[in-house]
Design an enzyme around this catalytic site. Structure first.
Site, PDB file in Angstrom:
ATOM      1  N   TRP A 325      38.857 -24.085  38.998  1.00 59.11           N
ATOM      2  CA  TRP A 325      39.259 -23.547  40.299  1.00 59.11           C
ATOM      3  C   TRP A 325      38.721 -22.119  40.456  1.00 59.11           C
ATOM      4  O   TRP A 325      38.348 -21.690  41.544  1.00 59.11           O
ATOM      5  CB  TRP A 325      40.790 -23.543  40.399  1.00 59.11           C
ATOM      6  CG  TRP A 325      41.318 -22.890  41.647  1.00 59.11           C
ATOM      7  CD1 TRP A 325      41.587 -23.492  42.835  1.00 59.11           C
ATOM      8  CD2 TRP A 325      41.645 -21.500  41.823  1.00 59.11           C
ATOM      9  NE1 TRP A 325      42.050 -22.578  43.735  1.00 59.11           N
ATOM     10  CE2 TRP A 325      42.103 -21.346  43.146  1.00 59.11           C
ATOM     11  CE3 TRP A 325      41.592 -20.375  40.994  1.00 59.11           C
ATOM     12  CZ2 TRP A 325      42.503 -20.121  43.655  1.00 59.11           C
ATOM     13  CZ3 TRP A 325      41.995 -19.156  41.503  1.00 59.11           C
ATOM     14  CH2 TRP A 325      42.447 -19.033  42.811  1.00 59.11           C
ATOM     15  N   HIS A 326      38.660 -21.400  39.319  1.00 64.72           N
ATOM     16  CA  HIS A 326      38.236 -19.996  39.400  1.00 64.72           C
ATOM     17  C   HIS A 326      36.768 -19.840  39.774  1.00 64.72           C
ATOM     18  O   HIS A 326      36.388 -18.847  40.381  1.00 64.72           O
ATOM     19  CB  HIS A 326      38.507 -19.283  38.081  1.00 64.72           C
ATOM     20  CG  HIS A 326      39.941 -18.921  37.914  1.00 64.72           C
ATOM     21  ND1 HIS A 326      40.867 -19.810  37.450  1.00 64.72           N
ATOM     22  CD2 HIS A 326      40.625 -17.778  38.188  1.00 64.72           C
ATOM     23  CE1 HIS A 326      42.048 -19.237  37.428  1.00 64.72           C
ATOM     24  NE2 HIS A 326      41.948 -18.010  37.876  1.00 64.72           N
ATOM     25  N   GLY A 327      35.948 -20.793  39.387  1.00 66.42           N
ATOM     26  CA  GLY A 327      34.543 -20.633  39.749  1.00 66.42           C
ATOM     27  C   GLY A 327      33.685 -21.735  39.188  1.00 66.42           C
ATOM     28  O   GLY A 327      34.074 -22.444  38.265  1.00 66.42           O
TER      29      GLY A 327
END
Lengths: 480, 314
Positions: A325-327
């Site tokens: 989700w972060h990247g």
């Protein structure tokens, strides 16, 4: 418009004064004003993405009503699927398209069938991960009969795009924020001063602590192959402080700003670096995201009530997805999986619900055992941050390896960090420690001092913010 | 509500007042400790932009120090010279690079360049005068205001770290080393033979600040000398040569102008059409060294335009 910019320093008071004075306390006017202000705030980044925000809002507003109005479970599921597919489709396109193409290309190369696919020059709309998750939580909650859909589009649009939380959270729940949107807000002097103190502390964390740490951490991570072990360790420690100051500082400013308008947002941080084990850390770090994944992914998968193999799998899934989700980078996936590994023994031996209370509650100092537990936790977390911050998986692995070179015991390169940090970081953590029983460090800290001393303390903080604010730096989580 | 607003305003006023006092104190203590002292034998400074930065390797010319920097507009050169001349009364000459591009209107963008505003003013800890400040504020108000914070932070770090030099940017003054020459490639692929209006027009700001530097040097009994480093004959800016020469002659009739702009240098001694490479710099420095060593520089009369090579401003 960054929270730490002069533009926001002008924007916030203007909206505040209009909100409390011009709207005469009328809820509909207040909500309309906040919605317009939020769209203006978002448009300052890139007005073109306002259409995407508006479409995403309309999609969940409409599918929410359709889910509720559908008579059959099958129809409800279809509307839910439409919402999830389109929401995640946008997120996937803007955030992950190039990652998937490049990874697929690499996979084909490894398999001996080289392919050549075009990547796209895509600009990531700021905040897309956050407002997509807002919208998803809304339709999930309607599907699960936790809430009824809202018919007032302004109220719903404000829930999605309320400017303090629009670009980097906290990821709000419809069950928590929508009732506040619909209820008249009353001016409270105590709430306002609380909000202002939280904004001040957030700015201090971001501008003074995080940005100054970044000046040291960035060159160290960018040249990690050439540096001594001690300097690499220093870089990892600086980033550990930076990311906390940056993201929790952002959250403090967001929560403080929302409080000025009578809203209480979800708490996002609860002094995570004073955690005694990794499970406690994850209960205290980016709480709104962890709880989102817990409620909408982990529990539907069976959570910890399933068999051992399933629990292991669920834990890996939730941490890997959280990392992703972060990247769009393997480093984030590795970071997520590393944290899954950290937490696994606690989950398997059912030790993950220990340490629920605040460390050393009511005491000035922790016990030796608590101190050692906190030290071990922060060491594990710091190793994880190396993966989070590094440009590639290999550079993260090399950095961890190179930290443990004999040069670990040399003196770190002092030209790579600001000497002010030697004073600021200890002071920062002392204040955080002393204020750890509040919702934020300054909630109770200094309140029992006499007024002159208390004001002097706040003025010193504000002056430091001004002095350190020369070079505006973006918040790390804006890229997610 | 009224109490909240009143208290917030009082708080902001007190904060700003404390800020001003803190900044004043930081500057004062930094001024007491900063050090821009050059060796006693340094009698000649080279200042200006990339042309002189690449042309002069000060380690090859005795008694000189090259304090120029790429893209530096004259307003920042002035701040720099204020500091250096204050700390170095032994300096007798300032060679200031004036070239066809740096006096053109095109170069004005370097004056309002955010990077320069944010780095140059804090670096020298100079109390910039109201005229210069007004100019920057009128074009880049936010960046200029930010510079006060950047300066204060730099000063705080300097005072806490107990460094011996302020600022720790000696890197600038190392000779910029370029070994290769791209002249052949440029001449074959990207030679430009027209100039835009901005490149043709003189820059009032640049010429004003050259004048201000000249006056400042004279007030400090330092001889200002304008110079033009060698450039390739095919350099496009030579198309504004008439403007360049007439402006220099008209505005600075009382200043020596060492014009090496048409000094003959082979192609392989240029990095590109506007700059010398390492090899060219060695040859040029030998020439300059002989001018200083033989006393030729001291013998030029104000307003004299010694000739180096054919052509140029006469």
């Amino acid at each position: 418009m960054l929270f730490n910019s002069l533009a926001y320093a002008l924007f916030l008071p203007v909206v505040f004064l209009l909100y409390w004075f011009v709207t005469s306390g009328r809820l509909r006017w207040q909500n309309t004003l906040l919605l317009l202000a939020s769209y203006f705030f978002y448009g300052c980044w890139d007005w073109r993405f306002l259409f995407l925000l508006a479409f995403s809002t309309f999609l969940d507003y409409y599918t929410g009503i359709k889910i509720f109005d559908s008579k059959s479970i099958r129809a409800k599921r279809i509307w839910l699927a439409i919402s999830v597919i389109i929401n995640l489709g946008f997120l996937g396109f803007f955030k992950y398209y190039n990652f998937f193409i490049e990874s697929f290309e690499r996979l084909l190369n490894i398999a001996g069938a080289p392919g050549d696919f075009n990547t796209l020059d895509i600009i990531l709309p700021v905040g897309i991960s956050f407002y997509t998750f807002h919208g998803l939580s809304y339709v999930f909650d309607i599907y699960n009969d936790k809430i009824t859909p809202r018919r007032n589009p302004v109220d719903y649009a404000l829930f999605v795009s309320f400017f303090p939380l629009l670009v980097a959270g906290p990821i709000e729940r419809a069950t928590h924020l929508l009732p506040q949107v619909e209820k008249p807000r009353v001016f409270s002097y105590a709430k306002m001063t609380d909000g202002l103190r939280q904004i001040l502390w957030g700015l201090f964390k971001k501008v003074v602590i995080a940005d100054t740490c970044a000046e040291g951490a960035n060159p160290i991570f960018n040249h990690s192959m050439e540096l001594e072990g001690s300097t690499l360790l220093l870089g990892a420690v600086l980033f550990t402080v930076q990311i906390y100051g940056d993201f929790s500082g952002y959250s403090d400013i967001a929560l403080g700003s929302a409080r000025l308008f009578g809203f209480e947002l979800l708490r996002n941080f609860s002094f995570p670096y004073f955690s005694r084990d990794i499970a406690e850390f994850w209960r205290r770090w980016h709480i709104s995201l962890s709880s989102w994944f817990r409620d909408y992914l982990y529990i539907p998968l069976g959570g910890s009530k399933a068999g051992t193999a399933r629990v292991v799998l669920n834990t890996f899934i939730i941490f890997t997805v959280s990392g992703f989700w972060h990247g769009a980078n393997w480093t984030f996936i590795a970071w997520g999986m590393l944290n899954a590994l950290y937490i696994m023994p606690l989950v398997l031996f059912k030790l993950n619900r220990h340490n629920l209370e605040i460390v050393a509650q009511g005491k000035y100092l922790p016990s030796l055992k608590e101190f050692l537990q906190m030290l071990l936790t922060i060491v594990l977390v710091t190793i994880g941050w190396i993966f989070f911050r590094s440009g590639s998986l290999m550079s993260a692995v090399y950095m961890v390896r190179d930290i443990f070179k004999p040069s670990l015991f040399s003196i770190p390169d002092s030209t790579l960090y600001s000497s002010t940090l030697l004073f600021l970081i200890p002071i920062f953590f002392i204040i955080e420690w002393l204020g750890r029983e509040g919702k934020f460090a300054l909630e109770h800290f200094s309140l029992n001092w006499n007024r002159a001393l208390r004001w002097s303390f706040y003025i010193v903080l504000a002056v430091l913010v001004i002095v350190f604010s020369g070079e505006e730096q973006e918040f790390i989580y804006f890229q997610f | 509500m009224k109490t909240l607003i009143a208290k917030t305003l009082v708080f902001l006023t007190l904060t700003l007042a404390t800020c001003v006092v803190s900044m004043f104190l930081l500057r004062h203590f930094t001024d007491q400790q900063k050090n821009f002292q050059l060796p006693d034998e340094t009698k000649y400074l080279f200042a200006g932009h990339s042309h002189v930065r690449l042309a002069i390797n000060d380690s090859l010319i005795k008694g000189t120090r090259n304090v120029s920097e790429e893209g530096e507009a004259y307003i920042y050169t002035l701040q720099k010279l204020k500091t250096y001349l204050h700390f170095n009364p032994q300096v007798k000459y300032v060679f200031l690079e004036c070239s066809n591009n740096s006096v053109s209107e095109f170069f004005d963008s370097r004056t309002w360049n955010q990077h320069f505003i944010k780095t140059k003013l804090p670096d020298y800890n100079i109390p910039i005068d109201s005229e210069d400040l007004g100019l920057l504020l009128s074009h880049e108000p936010l960046t200029t205001i930010e510079t006060f914070s950047i300066s204060a932070k730099a000063q705080l770090e300097f005072l806490l770290s107990r460094q011996s030099d302020y600022p720790s940017s000696a890197e600038w003054f190392k000779h910029r080393y370029y070994s290769q020459s791209d002249v052949d490639s440029i001449l074959h692929h990207s030679k430009i033979d027209t100039l835009s209006q901005l490149q043709k027009n003189p820059s009032e700001h640049a010429l004003f600040y050259i004048g201000k530097i000249v006056r400042f040097c004279k007030e400090h009994t330092v001889q200002p000398v304008l110079m033009r480093s060698p450039v390739h004959p095919a350099w496009e800016y030579l198309l504004n040569e008439d403007m360049f020469c007439s402006e220099i002659r008209r505005r600075f009739p009382e200043v020596v102008f060492l014009d090496f702009g048409h000094y003959p240098m082979p192609d392989d001694e240029f990095r590109d059409l506007a700059h010398l490479n390492y090899k060219g710099a060695i040859r040029f420095c030998q020439l300059f060294d002989s001018l200083i060593a033989t006393g030729a520089v001291d013998s030029y009369k104000p307003g004299e335009y010694p000739k180096f090579g054919s052509g140029g401003c006469q």
